[in-house]
Design a protein around this motif. Structure first.
Motif, PDB file in Angstrom:
ATOM      1  N   PRO A  56       0.789  -1.235   0.000  1.00 36.99           N
ATOM      2  CA  PRO A  56       0.000   0.000   0.000  1.00 36.99           C
ATOM      3  C   PRO A  56       0.819   1.282   0.000  1.00 36.99           C
ATOM      4  O   PRO A  56       0.301   2.342  -0.356  1.00 36.99           O
ATOM      5  CB  PRO A  56      -0.824  -0.125   1.286  1.00 36.99           C
ATOM      6  CG  PRO A  56      -0.980  -1.591   1.477  1.00 36.99           C
ATOM      7  CD  PRO A  56       0.329  -2.175   1.040  1.00 36.99           C
ATOM      8  N   LYS A  57       2.086   1.221   0.382  1.00 37.74           N
ATOM      9  CA  LYS A  57       2.884   2.443   0.475  1.00 37.74           C
ATOM     10  C   LYS A  57       4.068   2.499  -0.477  1.00 37.74           C
ATOM     11  O   LYS A  57       4.583   3.577  -0.737  1.00 37.74           O
ATOM     12  CB  LYS A  57       3.403   2.623   1.907  1.00 37.74           C
ATOM     13  CG  LYS A  57       2.316   2.902   2.928  1.00 37.74           C
ATOM     14  CD  LYS A  57       2.927   3.171   4.297  1.00 37.74           C
ATOM     15  CE  LYS A  57       1.852   3.514   5.316  1.00 37.74           C
ATOM     16  NZ  LYS A  57       2.454   3.814   6.653  1.00 37.74           N
ATOM     17  N   GLU A  58       4.510   1.337  -0.993  1.00 37.68           N
ATOM     18  CA  GLU A  58       5.763   1.307  -1.734  1.00 37.68           C
ATOM     19  C   GLU A  58       5.665   0.601  -3.082  1.00 37.68           C
ATOM     20  O   GLU A  58       4.886  -0.335  -3.253  1.00 37.68           O
ATOM     21  CB  GLU A  58       6.842   0.568  -0.937  1.00 37.68           C
ATOM     22  CG  GLU A  58       7.330   1.256   0.314  1.00 37.68           C
ATOM     23  CD  GLU A  58       8.368   0.398   1.000  1.00 37.68           C
ATOM     24  OE1 GLU A  58       9.522   0.839   1.107  1.00 37.68           O
ATOM     25  OE2 GLU A  58       8.018  -0.723   1.439  1.00 37.68           O
ATOM     26  N   LEU A  59       6.503   1.067  -4.001  1.00 37.59           N
ATOM     27  CA  LEU A  59       6.813   0.336  -5.215  1.00 37.59           C
ATOM     28  C   LEU A  59       8.091  -0.441  -4.919  1.00 37.59           C
ATOM     29  O   LEU A  59       9.082   0.123  -4.470  1.00 37.59           O
ATOM     30  CB  LEU A  59       7.052   1.299  -6.382  1.00 37.59           C
ATOM     31  CG  LEU A  59       7.669   0.685  -7.646  1.00 37.59           C
ATOM     32  CD1 LEU A  59       6.704  -0.318  -8.281  1.00 37.59           C
ATOM     33  CD2 LEU A  59       8.035   1.786  -8.643  1.00 37.59           C
ATOM     34  N   LEU A  60       8.062  -1.747  -5.126  1.00 31.13           N
ATOM     35  CA  LEU A  60       9.207  -2.604  -4.844  1.00 31.13           C
ATOM     36  C   LEU A  60       9.821  -3.067  -6.159  1.00 31.13           C
ATOM     37  O   LEU A  60       9.096  -3.513  -7.066  1.00 31.13           O
ATOM     38  CB  LEU A  60       8.766  -3.814  -4.013  1.00 31.13           C
ATOM     39  CG  LEU A  60       8.002  -3.482  -2.739  1.00 31.13           C
ATOM     40  CD1 LEU A  60       7.513  -4.755  -2.047  1.00 31.13           C
ATOM     41  CD2 LEU A  60       8.862  -2.652  -1.789  1.00 31.13           C
ATOM     42  N   THR A  69      19.647   1.593 -13.266  1.00 29.27           N
ATOM     43  CA  THR A  69      18.679   2.691 -13.183  1.00 29.27           C
ATOM     44  C   THR A  69      17.304   2.193 -13.593  1.00 29.27           C
ATOM     45  O   THR A  69      17.146   1.591 -14.662  1.00 29.27           O
ATOM     46  CB  THR A  69      19.093   3.858 -14.103  1.00 29.27           C
ATOM     47  OG1 THR A  69      20.422   4.271 -13.788  1.00 29.27           O
ATOM     48  CG2 THR A  69      18.143   5.028 -13.934  1.00 29.27           C
ATOM     49  N   PHE A  70      16.319   2.427 -12.726  1.00 28.73           N
ATOM     50  CA  PHE A  70      14.922   2.148 -13.050  1.00 28.73           C
ATOM     51  C   PHE A  70      14.272   3.469 -13.450  1.00 28.73           C
ATOM     52  O   PHE A  70      14.153   4.382 -12.625  1.00 28.73           O
ATOM     53  CB  PHE A  70      14.187   1.569 -11.839  1.00 28.73           C
ATOM     54  CG  PHE A  70      14.563   0.162 -11.490  1.00 28.73           C
ATOM     55  CD1 PHE A  70      13.927  -0.918 -12.092  1.00 28.73           C
ATOM     56  CD2 PHE A  70      15.550  -0.084 -10.543  1.00 28.73           C
ATOM     57  CE1 PHE A  70      14.266  -2.222 -11.754  1.00 28.73           C
ATOM     58  CE2 PHE A  70      15.894  -1.391 -10.200  1.00 28.73           C
ATOM     59  CZ  PHE A  70      15.259  -2.459 -10.811  1.00 28.73           C
ATOM     60  N   TYR A  71      13.852   3.573 -14.701  1.00 28.44           N
ATOM     61  CA  TYR A  71      13.131   4.761 -15.165  1.00 28.44           C
ATOM     62  C   TYR A  71      11.632   4.503 -15.029  1.00 28.44           C
ATOM     63  O   TYR A  71      11.138   3.428 -15.393  1.00 28.44           O
ATOM     64  CB  TYR A  71      13.481   5.062 -16.618  1.00 28.44           C
ATOM     65  CG  TYR A  71      14.892   5.564 -16.806  1.00 28.44           C
ATOM     66  CD1 TYR A  71      15.193   6.916 -16.667  1.00 28.44           C
ATOM     67  CD2 TYR A  71      15.920   4.679 -17.115  1.00 28.44           C
ATOM     68  CE1 TYR A  71      16.484   7.377 -16.836  1.00 28.44           C
ATOM     69  CE2 TYR A  71      17.224   5.131 -17.283  1.00 28.44           C
ATOM     70  CZ  TYR A  71      17.501   6.481 -17.137  1.00 28.44           C
ATOM     71  OH  TYR A  71      18.789   6.930 -17.299  1.00 28.44           O
ATOM     72  N   LEU A  72      10.914   5.504 -14.510  1.00 27.79           N
ATOM     73  CA  LEU A  72       9.503   5.330 -14.183  1.00 27.79           C
ATOM     74  C   LEU A  72       8.642   6.356 -14.926  1.00 27.79           C
ATOM     75  O   LEU A  72       8.806   7.567 -14.753  1.00 27.79           O
ATOM     76  CB  LEU A  72       9.286   5.489 -12.677  1.00 27.79           C
ATOM     77  CG  LEU A  72      10.203   4.653 -11.764  1.00 27.79           C
ATOM     78  CD1 LEU A  72       9.958   5.029 -10.301  1.00 27.79           C
ATOM     79  CD2 LEU A  72      10.001   3.171 -11.993  1.00 27.79           C
ATOM     80  N   ASP A  73       7.745   5.861 -15.749  1.00 27.63           N
ATOM     81  CA  ASP A  73       6.761   6.727 -16.399  1.00 27.63           C
ATOM     82  C   ASP A  73       5.491   6.648 -15.562  1.00 27.63           C
ATOM     83  O   ASP A  73       4.662   5.760 -15.738  1.00 27.63           O
ATOM     84  CB  ASP A  73       6.502   6.228 -17.829  1.00 27.63           C
ATOM     85  CG  ASP A  73       5.469   7.060 -18.565  1.00 27.63           C
ATOM     86  OD1 ASP A  73       5.028   8.089 -18.012  1.00 27.63           O
ATOM     87  OD2 ASP A  73       5.088   6.678 -19.677  1.00 27.63           O
ATOM     88  N   THR A  74       5.359   7.588 -14.644  1.00 28.14           N
ATOM     89  CA  THR A  74       4.286   7.508 -13.658  1.00 28.14           C
ATOM     90  C   THR A  74       2.940   8.042 -14.158  1.00 28.14           C
ATOM     91  O   THR A  74       1.906   7.757 -13.555  1.00 28.14           O
ATOM     92  CB  THR A  74       4.667   8.262 -12.377  1.00 28.14           C
ATOM     93  OG1 THR A  74       5.054   9.600 -12.714  1.00 28.14           O
ATOM     94  CG2 THR A  74       5.834   7.566 -11.689  1.00 28.14           C
ATOM     95  N   ILE A  94       6.642   9.532  -5.598  1.00 26.51           N
ATOM     96  CA  ILE A  94       6.566   9.553  -7.060  1.00 26.51           C
ATOM     97  C   ILE A  94       5.149   9.898  -7.528  1.00 26.51           C
ATOM     98  O   ILE A  94       4.713   9.493  -8.602  1.00 26.51           O
ATOM     99  CB  ILE A  94       7.032   8.217  -7.669  1.00 26.51           C
ATOM    100  CG1 ILE A  94       6.264   7.038  -7.073  1.00 26.51           C
ATOM    101  CG2 ILE A  94       8.528   8.022  -7.465  1.00 26.51           C
ATOM    102  CD1 ILE A  94       6.616   5.686  -7.713  1.00 26.51           C
ATOM    103  N   GLY A  95       4.458  10.677  -6.709  1.00 20.44           N
ATOM    104  CA  GLY A  95       3.155  11.195  -7.103  1.00 20.44           C
ATOM    105  C   GLY A  95       1.990  10.257  -6.902  1.00 20.44           C
ATOM    106  O   GLY A  95       0.910  10.480  -7.459  1.00 20.44           O
ATOM    107  N   SER A  96       2.160   9.191  -6.127  1.00 22.25           N
ATOM    108  CA  SER A  96       1.083   8.218  -5.845  1.00 22.25           C
ATOM    109  C   SER A  96       0.378   7.751  -7.114  1.00 22.25           C
ATOM    110  O   SER A  96      -0.846   7.890  -7.262  1.00 22.25           O
ATOM    111  CB  SER A  96       0.061   8.824  -4.871  1.00 22.25           C
ATOM    112  OG  SER A  96       0.678   9.178  -3.648  1.00 22.25           O
ATOM    113  N   PRO A  97       1.130   7.197  -8.070  1.00 22.39           N
ATOM    114  CA  PRO A  97       0.526   6.780  -9.342  1.00 22.39           C
ATOM    115  C   PRO A  97      -0.344   5.538  -9.184  1.00 22.39           C
ATOM    116  O   PRO A  97      -0.219   4.775  -8.223  1.00 22.39           O
ATOM    117  CB  PRO A  97       1.747   6.476 -10.209  1.00 22.39           C
ATOM    118  CG  PRO A  97       2.777   6.014  -9.228  1.00 22.39           C
ATOM    119  CD  PRO A  97       2.565   6.892  -8.013  1.00 22.39           C
TER     120      PRO A  97
END
Length: 210
Positions: free
Chosen positions: A56-60, A80-85, A152-155
């Motif tokens: 509920p709180k984290e991206l793993l 590097t993990f790039y994230l398109d949120t 990361i903006g709660s996507p």
């Protein structure tokens, strides 16, 4: 510093969609590795799996190598993990809004991970926060890290792209001396190595692999 097999292999993986649904199983992308019989020890530079999950709180996030990362500080492991949120390819840098970058020495003596955000106003990446040390056990093949969704903006969904860059390096430890007069010769810096033919190396690698 003598660079030993400067194999900064960059492994680019396709975009992978993560839906935040509590009933969605964890998904992993698996990649085929072709062993190099000449340098079998570099298998740790090739990715075996990239995994992701969430609470509920984290991206793993997880990345696993084809072989164990040598328990040696002269082996460098980074990614590097790039994230398109927002899942909008027109925003961010190359469509990505955040990235998390980690670096680890093979023996675990130094490891860190930072989070950055794309700033449209300055058209540059800006530092968000230190994510702390990624989870890694010396001699293992897996690195794990977590990112607070609030950071990361709660996507509700994310496109993920992983880029790895690893290398092995060595420090010259031997003490040596040389005759300055013996270095007095005519060398022209023109891309033609012929005039280096009479140069006797001051230091060589006895294993012949550099």
């Amino acid at each position: 510093m003598l660079l030993k097999r400067p194999i900064g292999i960059a492994l680019l993986l396709p975009l992978m969609l993560l839906h935040f649904n509590v009933f969605s199983p964890k998904v992993e992308a698996t990649y085929t590795y072709i062993a190099d019989p000449t340098y079998p020890e570099i298998g740790y530079m090739d990715v075996k799996q990239v995994g992701w999950d969430f609470n509920p709180k984290e991206l793993l996030l997880k990345v696993q190598s084809q072989t164990s990362i040598p328990n040696n500080p002269n082996y460098f492991f980074a990614g590097t993990f790039y994230l398109d949120t927002d899942q909008n390819p027109a925003t961010g840098s190359g469509g990505f809004d955040y990235y998390a970058h980690f670096e680890i020495l093979g023996d675990g003596s130094s490891c860190w991970c930072d989070l950055y955000r794309w700033d449209a106003a300055s058209t540059d990446w800006v530092f968000v926060k230190h994510l702390g040390k990624p989870s890694f056990q010396a001699g293992s093949d897996t690195v794990e890290l977590g990112i607070l969704l609030a950071d990361i903006g709660s996507p509700t969904a994310i496109n993920i792209y992983y880029h790895g860059s690893n290398c092995a390096y060595d420090f010259i430890q031997a003490k040596y001396t040389y005759n300055i007069a013996s270095e007095d010769r005519s060398i022209t810096v023109d891309g033609n190595p012929a005039d280096w033919g009479s140069d006797t190396p001051d230091l060589t690698d006895p294993t012949g692999d550099a």
